[in-house]
Write an enzyme that holds these catalytic residues in place. Structure first.
Site, mmCIF file in Angstrom:
data_model
loop_
_atom_site.group_PDB
_atom_site.id
_atom_site.type_symbol
_atom_site.label_atom_id
_atom_site.label_comp_id
_atom_site.label_asym_id
_atom_site.label_seq_id
_atom_site.Cartn_x
_atom_site.Cartn_y
_atom_site.Cartn_z
ATOM 1 C CD GLU A 120 13.946 -8.091 -1.258
ATOM 2 O OE1 GLU A 120 12.823 -8.167 -0.731
ATOM 3 O OE2 GLU A 120 14.668 -7.084 -1.183
ATOM 4 N NE ARG A 223 5.136 2.576 -9.240
ATOM 5 C CZ ARG A 223 5.037 3.216 -8.077
ATOM 6 N NH1 ARG A 223 5.553 4.413 -7.920
ATOM 7 N NH2 ARG A 223 4.395 2.660 -7.066
HETATM 8 C C1 LIG Z 1 3.150 8.641 -8.689
HETATM 9 C C2 LIG Z 1 2.760 7.699 -7.578
HETATM 10 C C3 LIG Z 1 2.714 8.153 -6.273
HETATM 11 C C4 LIG Z 1 2.359 7.281 -5.227
HETATM 12 N N1 LIG Z 1 2.356 7.732 -3.932
HETATM 13 C C5 LIG Z 1 2.052 6.892 -2.908
HETATM 14 C C6 LIG Z 1 2.069 7.326 -1.547
HETATM 15 O O1 LIG Z 1 2.331 8.477 -1.245
HETATM 16 N N2 LIG Z 1 1.795 6.425 -0.564
HETATM 17 C C7 LIG Z 1 1.469 5.122 -0.843
HETATM 18 O O2 LIG Z 1 1.205 4.348 0.077
HETATM 19 N N3 LIG Z 1 1.441 4.683 -2.128
HETATM 20 C C8 LIG Z 1 1.731 5.516 -3.156
HETATM 21 N N4 LIG Z 1 1.721 5.058 -4.447
HETATM 22 C C9 LIG Z 1 1.385 3.643 -4.701
HETATM 23 C C10 LIG Z 1 -0.030 3.479 -5.278
HETATM 24 O O3 LIG Z 1 -1.012 3.956 -4.379
HETATM 25 C C11 LIG Z 1 -0.295 2.003 -5.606
HETATM 26 O O4 LIG Z 1 -0.197 1.251 -4.417
HETATM 27 C C12 LIG Z 1 0.702 1.440 -6.604
HETATM 28 O O5 LIG Z 1 0.828 2.294 -7.691
HETATM 29 C C13 LIG Z 1 0.237 0.063 -7.063
HETATM 30 O O6 LIG Z 1 -0.922 0.246 -7.829
HETATM 31 P P1 LIG Z 1 -2.051 -0.850 -7.880
HETATM 32 O O7 LIG Z 1 -2.593 -1.153 -6.514
HETATM 33 O O8 LIG Z 1 -3.060 -0.404 -8.907
HETATM 34 O O9 LIG Z 1 -1.241 -2.124 -8.477
HETATM 35 P P2 LIG Z 1 -1.372 -3.666 -8.149
HETATM 36 O O10 LIG Z 1 -1.150 -3.946 -6.713
HETATM 37 O O11 LIG Z 1 -0.501 -4.380 -9.149
HETATM 38 O O12 LIG Z 1 -2.847 -3.982 -8.463
HETATM 39 C C14 LIG Z 1 -3.346 -3.922 -9.809
HETATM 40 C C15 LIG Z 1 -4.839 -3.795 -9.724
HETATM 41 O O13 LIG Z 1 -5.370 -4.989 -9.123
HETATM 42 C C16 LIG Z 1 -6.458 -4.649 -8.274
HETATM 43 N N5 LIG Z 1 -6.111 -5.073 -6.900
HETATM 44 C C17 LIG Z 1 -4.944 -5.604 -6.479
HETATM 45 N N6 LIG Z 1 -5.019 -5.922 -5.188
HETATM 46 C C18 LIG Z 1 -6.257 -5.554 -4.782
HETATM 47 C C19 LIG Z 1 -6.938 -5.604 -3.538
HETATM 48 N N7 LIG Z 1 -6.397 -6.108 -2.443
HETATM 49 N N8 LIG Z 1 -8.183 -5.124 -3.492
HETATM 50 C C20 LIG Z 1 -8.785 -4.613 -4.570
HETATM 51 N N9 LIG Z 1 -8.209 -4.546 -5.779
HETATM 52 C C21 LIG Z 1 -6.962 -5.003 -5.874
HETATM 53 C C22 LIG Z 1 -6.663 -3.149 -8.412
HETATM 54 O O14 LIG Z 1 -7.599 -2.915 -9.415
HETATM 55 C C23 LIG Z 1 -5.334 -2.646 -8.843
HETATM 56 O O15 LIG Z 1 -5.379 -1.425 -9.564
HETATM 57 C C24 LIG Z 1 2.050 5.907 -5.502
HETATM 58 C C25 LIG Z 1 2.088 5.480 -6.840
HETATM 59 C C26 LIG Z 1 2.442 6.334 -7.861
HETATM 60 C C27 LIG Z 1 2.493 5.806 -9.262
#
Ligand SMILES: Cc1cc2nc3c(=O)[nH]c(=O)nc-3n(C[C@H](O)[C@H](O)[C@H](O)COP(=O)(O)OP(=O)(O)OC[C@H]3O[C@@H](n4cnc5c(N)ncnc54)[C@H](O)[C@@H]3O)c2cc1C
Length: 301
Positions: A120, A223
């Site tokens: 960033e 998204r």
């Molecule tokens: C409509 C919407 C509403 C949301 N509202 C909220 C909210 O109110 N509050 C909030 O805090 N967040 C919110 N989020 C964020 C959401 O909970 C996820 O953090 C975000 O979408 C990233 O998803 P992800 O962790 O699957 O993606 P990434 O971080 O890219 O991870 C991709 C995949 O890798 C794996 N992974 C990555 N890191 C780890 C790890 N450390 N341990 C285990 N597996 C891992 C998982 O399988 C994960 O699905 C929202 C998201 C959306 C789309």
């Protein structure tokens, strides 16, 4: 304005000096390379670099020595099979690096996607540009009455003007204060790393963001979806348009199975089977909660 004339000239210069390469090249993506696609009022996405194309996914799946099959239909069938069966690692062989300019509150949602590499713009090192996001009139909306995590009716008339005025005034004042606090023009003032802390969340930031196609699809699935906040969705849609040109076969499979497809629970499958057999099944007999049933009916009627 997302890009200054100097920045546009830099991009034109970069695009004016192509080099020959043995690497896989996607003609669709070459057209996007370096160019800024404007998003919101001051933001953009630009493809800075990429690796691989549709053929690279197929080659990885087959662990082949050369370009693999010459038949697009074979490649398409294999890519669709991989997508359908969640065989995801071949998609990780393609990578993309983006330059993104976005409001800080959008960046906070975006950064939750951990499977990417990010660098960033440093507001400790540099002075931030006087740019903040002000929603267009059609996005200036009240809190939704049915969805706690969303917006409802678009503001009209005096209320729209009042809110717009507050947004512009506060951002302008915060930026005036930021500039007045900086250690510059002979005053001792505050360091950049401290002066920035009063700025609002609609201030623009920038980053380089690199990820692979599998994780990018996951990002786009969440998204570019209608449930995502408009301000991040428009970025996802701009990226999706580039991805469609980069890996058309993979993107078509993604659209079909992920964006356009639905996941059914075991209970939902059972309800559909019973309905197909002529039974009238409502929520009470389905075993689903009211919320689940609403979503189920939203798709199946
Ligand atoms: C409509 C919407 C509403 C949301 N509202 C909220 C909210 O109110 N509050 C909030 O805090 N967040 C919110 N989020 C964020 C959401 O909970 C996820 O953090 C975000 O979408 C990233 O998803 P992800 O962790 O699957 O993606 P990434 O971080 O890219 O991870 C991709 C995949 O890798 C794996 N992974 C990555 N890191 C780890 C790890 N450390 N341990 C285990 N597996 C891992 C998982 O399988 C994960 O699905 C929202 C998201 C959306 C789309």
């Amino acid at each position: 304005m997302p890009l200054s004339p100097d920045q546009i000239a830099e991009i034109d210069a970069a695009r004016a000096t192509p080099r020959q390469t043995l690497r896989a090249v996607s003609d669709g993506m070459e057209a996007h390379l370096y160019r800024a696609h404007e998003v919101l009022d001051h933001g953009f996405i630009r493809v800075i670099d990429y690796m691989g194309d549709d053929a690279a996914i197929v080659q990885a799946a087959r662990v082949s020595y050369g370009a693999g099959t010459k038949h697009v239909s074979n490649d398409e069938g294999l890519i669709r099979y991989l997508m359908r069966h969640w065989h995801s690692t071949p998609f990780e062989m393609c990578e993309i690096k983006l330059h993104v300019k976005l409001p800080v509150f959008v960046a906070r949602q975006w950064i939750r996607h951990r499977t990417a590499n990010v660098n960033e713009y440093s507001a400790r090192y540099s002075i931030l540009d006087r740019e903040f996001y002000i929603p267009a009139p059609d996005q200036l909306a009240a809190q939704s009455t049915v969805n706690n995590q969303g917006r409802g009716a678009v503001l009209q008339g005096e209320e729209a003007a009042r809110v717009l005025e507050v947004l512009k005034r506060d951002a302008g004042q915060a930026f005036d204060s930021y500039e007045s606090m900086l250690s510059q023009d002979g005053q001792q003032g505050l360091a950049r790393e401290l002066a920035r802390m009063n700025l609002p969340m609609n201030t623009y930031t920038q980053w380089y963001w690199k990820t692979d196609l599998h994780n990018l699809f996951h990002f786009l699935r969440l998204r570019a979806d209608a449930h995502a906040q408009y301000e991040i969705r428009v970025y996802a849609e701009a990226i999706a348009a580039c991805v469609k040109d980069w890996v058309p076969l993979a993107f078509a499979a993604f659209e079909d199975y992920r964006m356009g497809g639905v996941t059914l629970s075991a209970k939902a499958v059972e309800v559909l089977k019973r309905r197909l057999a002529g039974e009238v099944v409502g929520q009470p007999e389905s075993g689903m909660s009211k919320g689940e049933w609403r979503e189920f009916e939203g798709v199946w009627g």
